[in-house]
Design a protein around this motif. Structure first.
Motif, PDB file in Angstrom:
ATOM      1  N   SER A  64      70.041  69.813  48.702  1.00  0.00           N
ATOM      2  CA  SER A  64      69.688  68.628  48.090  1.00  0.00           C
ATOM      3  C   SER A  64      70.110  68.448  46.564  1.00  0.00           C
ATOM      4  O   SER A  64      70.182  69.728  46.048  1.00  0.00           O
ATOM      5  N   PHE A  65      69.729  67.367  46.133  1.00  0.00           N
ATOM      6  CA  PHE A  65      70.237  67.278  44.847  1.00  0.00           C
ATOM      7  C   PHE A  65      69.713  65.676  44.404  1.00  0.00           C
ATOM      8  O   PHE A  65      69.593  64.986  45.289  1.00  0.00           O
ATOM      9  N   THR A  66      69.437  65.382  43.001  1.00  0.00           N
ATOM     10  CA  THR A  66      69.282  64.162  42.406  1.00  0.00           C
ATOM     11  C   THR A  66      70.291  63.748  41.729  1.00  0.00           C
ATOM     12  O   THR A  66      71.045  64.409  41.196  1.00  0.00           O
ATOM     13  N   ILE A  67      70.306  62.429  41.713  1.00  0.00           N
ATOM     14  CA  ILE A  67      71.715  61.935  40.714  1.00  0.00           C
ATOM     15  C   ILE A  67      70.689  60.875  39.972  1.00  0.00           C
ATOM     16  O   ILE A  67      70.174  59.926  40.246  1.00  0.00           O
ATOM     17  N   SER A  68      70.842  61.303  38.569  1.00  0.00           N
ATOM     18  CA  SER A  68      70.156  60.268  37.600  1.00  0.00           C
ATOM     19  C   SER A  68      71.277  59.944  36.771  1.00  0.00           C
ATOM     20  O   SER A  68      72.158  60.364  36.545  1.00  0.00           O
ATOM     21  N   ILE A  69      70.915  58.271  36.466  1.00  0.00           N
ATOM     22  CA  ILE A  69      71.988  57.486  35.563  1.00  0.00           C
ATOM     23  C   ILE A  69      71.421  57.591  34.232  1.00  0.00           C
ATOM     24  O   ILE A  69      70.238  56.853  34.061  1.00  0.00           O
ATOM     25  N   PRO A  70      72.169  58.055  33.407  1.00  0.00           N
ATOM     26  CA  PRO A  70      71.832  58.025  32.000  1.00  0.00           C
ATOM     27  C   PRO A  70      71.891  56.689  31.148  1.00  0.00           C
ATOM     28  O   PRO A  70      72.839  55.682  31.725  1.00  0.00           O
ATOM     29  N   THR A  71      70.987  56.473  30.380  1.00  0.00           N
ATOM     30  CA  THR A  71      71.446  55.302  29.470  1.00  0.00           C
ATOM     31  C   THR A  71      72.261  55.782  28.115  1.00  0.00           C
ATOM     32  O   THR A  71      72.218  56.907  27.856  1.00  0.00           O
ATOM     33  N   GLN A  72      72.309  54.543  27.478  1.00  0.00           N
ATOM     34  CA  GLN A  72      72.958  54.810  26.121  1.00  0.00           C
ATOM     35  C   GLN A  72      72.281  55.738  25.090  1.00  0.00           C
ATOM     36  O   GLN A  72      72.601  56.452  24.537  1.00  0.00           O
ATOM     37  N   GLU A  73      70.852  55.609  25.519  1.00  0.00           N
ATOM     38  CA  GLU A  73      69.785  56.781  24.641  1.00  0.00           C
ATOM     39  C   GLU A  73      69.869  57.949  24.942  1.00  0.00           C
ATOM     40  O   GLU A  73      69.604  59.030  24.233  1.00  0.00           O
ATOM     41  N   ASP A  74      70.730  58.212  26.304  1.00  0.00           N
ATOM     42  CA  ASP A  74      70.665  59.662  26.895  1.00  0.00           C
ATOM     43  C   ASP A  74      71.919  60.064  26.428  1.00  0.00           C
ATOM     44  O   ASP A  74      72.438  61.210  27.097  1.00  0.00           O
ATOM     45  N   MET A  75      73.094  59.489  25.917  1.00  0.00           N
ATOM     46  CA  MET A  75      74.436  60.064  25.807  1.00  0.00           C
ATOM     47  C   MET A  75      74.544  61.558  25.314  1.00  0.00           C
ATOM     48  O   MET A  75      75.276  62.061  25.736  1.00  0.00           O
ATOM     49  N   GLU A  76      73.803  61.651  24.207  1.00  0.00           N
ATOM     50  CA  GLU A  76      73.977  63.078  23.734  1.00  0.00           C
ATOM     51  C   GLU A  76      73.530  64.023  24.833  1.00  0.00           C
ATOM     52  O   GLU A  76      74.055  65.281  24.818  1.00  0.00           O
ATOM     53  N   ILE A  77      72.435  64.163  25.535  1.00  0.00           N
ATOM     54  CA  ILE A  77      71.993  64.742  26.527  1.00  0.00           C
ATOM     55  C   ILE A  77      73.070  64.855  27.762  1.00  0.00           C
ATOM     56  O   ILE A  77      73.282  65.997  28.171  1.00  0.00           O
ATOM     57  N   ALA A  78      73.580  63.748  28.231  1.00  0.00           N
ATOM     58  CA  ALA A  78      74.812  63.637  29.110  1.00  0.00           C
ATOM     59  C   ALA A  78      75.800  64.456  28.810  1.00  0.00           C
ATOM     60  O   ALA A  78      76.384  65.197  29.519  1.00  0.00           O
ATOM     61  N   ASP A  79      76.250  64.257  27.446  1.00  0.00           N
ATOM     62  CA  ASP A  79      77.435  64.914  27.087  1.00  0.00           C
ATOM     63  C   ASP A  79      77.166  66.444  26.873  1.00  0.00           C
ATOM     64  O   ASP A  79      78.048  67.459  27.627  1.00  0.00           O
ATOM     65  N   TYR A  80      75.992  66.831  26.568  1.00  0.00           N
ATOM     66  CA  TYR A  80      75.547  68.314  26.200  1.00  0.00           C
ATOM     67  C   TYR A  80      75.888  69.006  27.856  1.00  0.00           C
ATOM     68  O   TYR A  80      76.178  70.030  27.789  1.00  0.00           O
ATOM     69  N   VAL A  81      74.961  68.420  28.809  1.00  0.00           N
ATOM     70  CA  VAL A  81      74.726  68.823  29.998  1.00  0.00           C
ATOM     71  C   VAL A  81      76.315  68.818  30.702  1.00  0.00           C
ATOM     72  O   VAL A  81      76.316  69.733  31.872  1.00  0.00           O
ATOM     73  N   GLY A  82      77.084  68.048  30.250  1.00  0.00           N
ATOM     74  CA  GLY A  82      78.471  68.108  30.804  1.00  0.00           C
ATOM     75  C   GLY A  82      79.559  69.085  30.090  1.00  0.00           C
ATOM     76  O   GLY A  82      80.339  69.194  31.018  1.00  0.00           O
ATOM     77  N   ASN A  83      78.951  69.742  29.302  1.00  0.00           N
ATOM     78  CA  ASN A  83      79.826  70.697  28.532  1.00  0.00           C
ATOM     79  C   ASN A  83      79.458  71.771  28.566  1.00  0.00           C
ATOM     80  O   ASN A  83      80.096  72.949  28.283  1.00  0.00           O
ATOM     81  N   ILE A  84      78.261  72.193  28.811  1.00  0.00           N
ATOM     82  CA  ILE A  84      77.320  73.503  28.482  1.00  0.00           C
ATOM     83  C   ILE A  84      77.102  73.947  30.175  1.00  0.00           C
ATOM     84  O   ILE A  84      76.541  73.241  30.826  1.00  0.00           O
ATOM     85  N   SER A  85      77.695  75.055  30.419  1.00  0.00           N
ATOM     86  CA  SER A  85      77.367  75.495  31.722  1.00  0.00           C
ATOM     87  C   SER A  85      76.071  76.237  32.008  1.00  0.00           C
ATOM     88  O   SER A  85      75.604  76.847  31.282  1.00  0.00           O
ATOM     89  N   GLY A  86      75.368  75.880  33.182  1.00  0.00           N
ATOM     90  CA  GLY A  86      73.997  76.332  33.566  1.00  0.00           C
ATOM     91  C   GLY A  86      74.166  77.742  33.983  1.00  0.00           C
ATOM     92  O   GLY A  86      73.227  78.519  34.266  1.00  0.00           O
TER      93      GLY A  86
END
Length: 191
Positions: A64-86
Motif C-alpha cells: 500500500s501507499f499514499t499519493i499526496s498532491i503538493p501545492t505551490q507552498e510545498d514546492m521546496e519539500i517536493a523537490d527535497y523529497v524528490g532529490n534526497i534518498s530515503g
C-alpha cells in the motif's frame, strides 16, 4: 506552421507532481516525489519507480501507499523529497513532517498536504531495475478548505504543483478556461 522533429522524449505537459508516502518494515514513514504516474483506470493510479528506491522496497512490504498532491507552498519539500534518498536519510524527521497512519491501508497520511489518495496495490511488476505499480484508490482524503459548495476541488484554492519536463520547472495552474464534456458542443461542424 513549420514543425520540427525532436526525437523521443519523456514529455507530457504538464506532469503531476506525486508525493508517495510509505511505511518501512520498522513502521518508519518515507516520502518521495514521483514524476512517472497518472490515472490508470477508474479508481486506479499507475506509478513507475526505480526498484532501488526506499519507497519501492516499502511498497513491496506493505502492499500500500499514499499519493499526496503538493501545492505551490510545498514546492521546496517536493523537490527535497524528490532529490534526497530515503535510503540515505530520514527525510520525515529532517523536515519535521507530521503524519497519521491511514485507517484504511498501511501507509502514512502527511498532515500538511491538502489532498491525499490512499492506495492498495492491485498489480505490481518488478524487473529488478524498474517497478511498475497499479494501485486501487480506496479513498481520497481532502482538506475542506479546498472544496467548493458543489463538493468538488476548487483549483483556485488548491493550487496544485505541476512539473514541466522540457525545462525542468515547477508550475501551478488554477484558471479554468472551459468545462470538459461541454465545450465541444460549441464546435460548428461543416458538412
Amino acid at each position: 506552421m513549420d514543425k520540427i522533429d525532436l526525437g523521443p522524449r519523456s514529455w507530457l505537459f504538464p506532469m503531476p507532481v506525486l508525493l508517495i508516502g510509505t511505511f518501512s518494515k520498522e513502521n518508519k514513514p518515507n516520502l518521495m516525489a514521483c514524476a512517472w504516474g497518472s490515472i490508470y483506470d477508474t479508481n486506479q493510479i499507475y506509478i513507475c519507480l526505480s526498484s532501488n528506491h526506499k519507497t519501492s522496497k516499502n511498497i513491496l512490504f506493505t502492499d500500500s501507499f499514499t499519493i499526496s498532491i503538493p501545492t505551490q507552498e510545498d514546492m521546496e519539500i517536493a523537490d527535497y523529497v524528490g532529490n534526497i534518498s530515503g535510503n540515505d536519510e530520514d527525510k520525515i524527521a529532517k523536515l519535521k513532517l507530521e503524519y497519521e497512519k491511514s485507517k484504511l491501508i498501511n501507509a502514512p497520511i502527511f498532515n500538511r498536504f491538502l489532498l491525499t489518495l490512499e492506495c492498495k496495490v492491485n498489480k505490481l511488476e518488478d524487473d529488478d531495475e524498474t517497478m511498475y505499480v497499479i494501485g486501487d484508490i480506496v479513498n481520497i482524503k481532502v482538506d475542506s478548505s479546498i472544496i467548493n459548495e458543489s463538493k468538488i476541488i476548487d483549483l483556485n484554492k488548491f493550487k496544485p504543483l505541476v512539473y514541466e519536463p522540457s525545462s525542468h520547472s515547477y508550475l501551478t495552474t488554477t484558471l479554468p478556461i472551459g468545462k470538459a464534456y461541454e465545450i465541444y458542443k460549441k464546435i460548428k461542424i461543416i458538412t
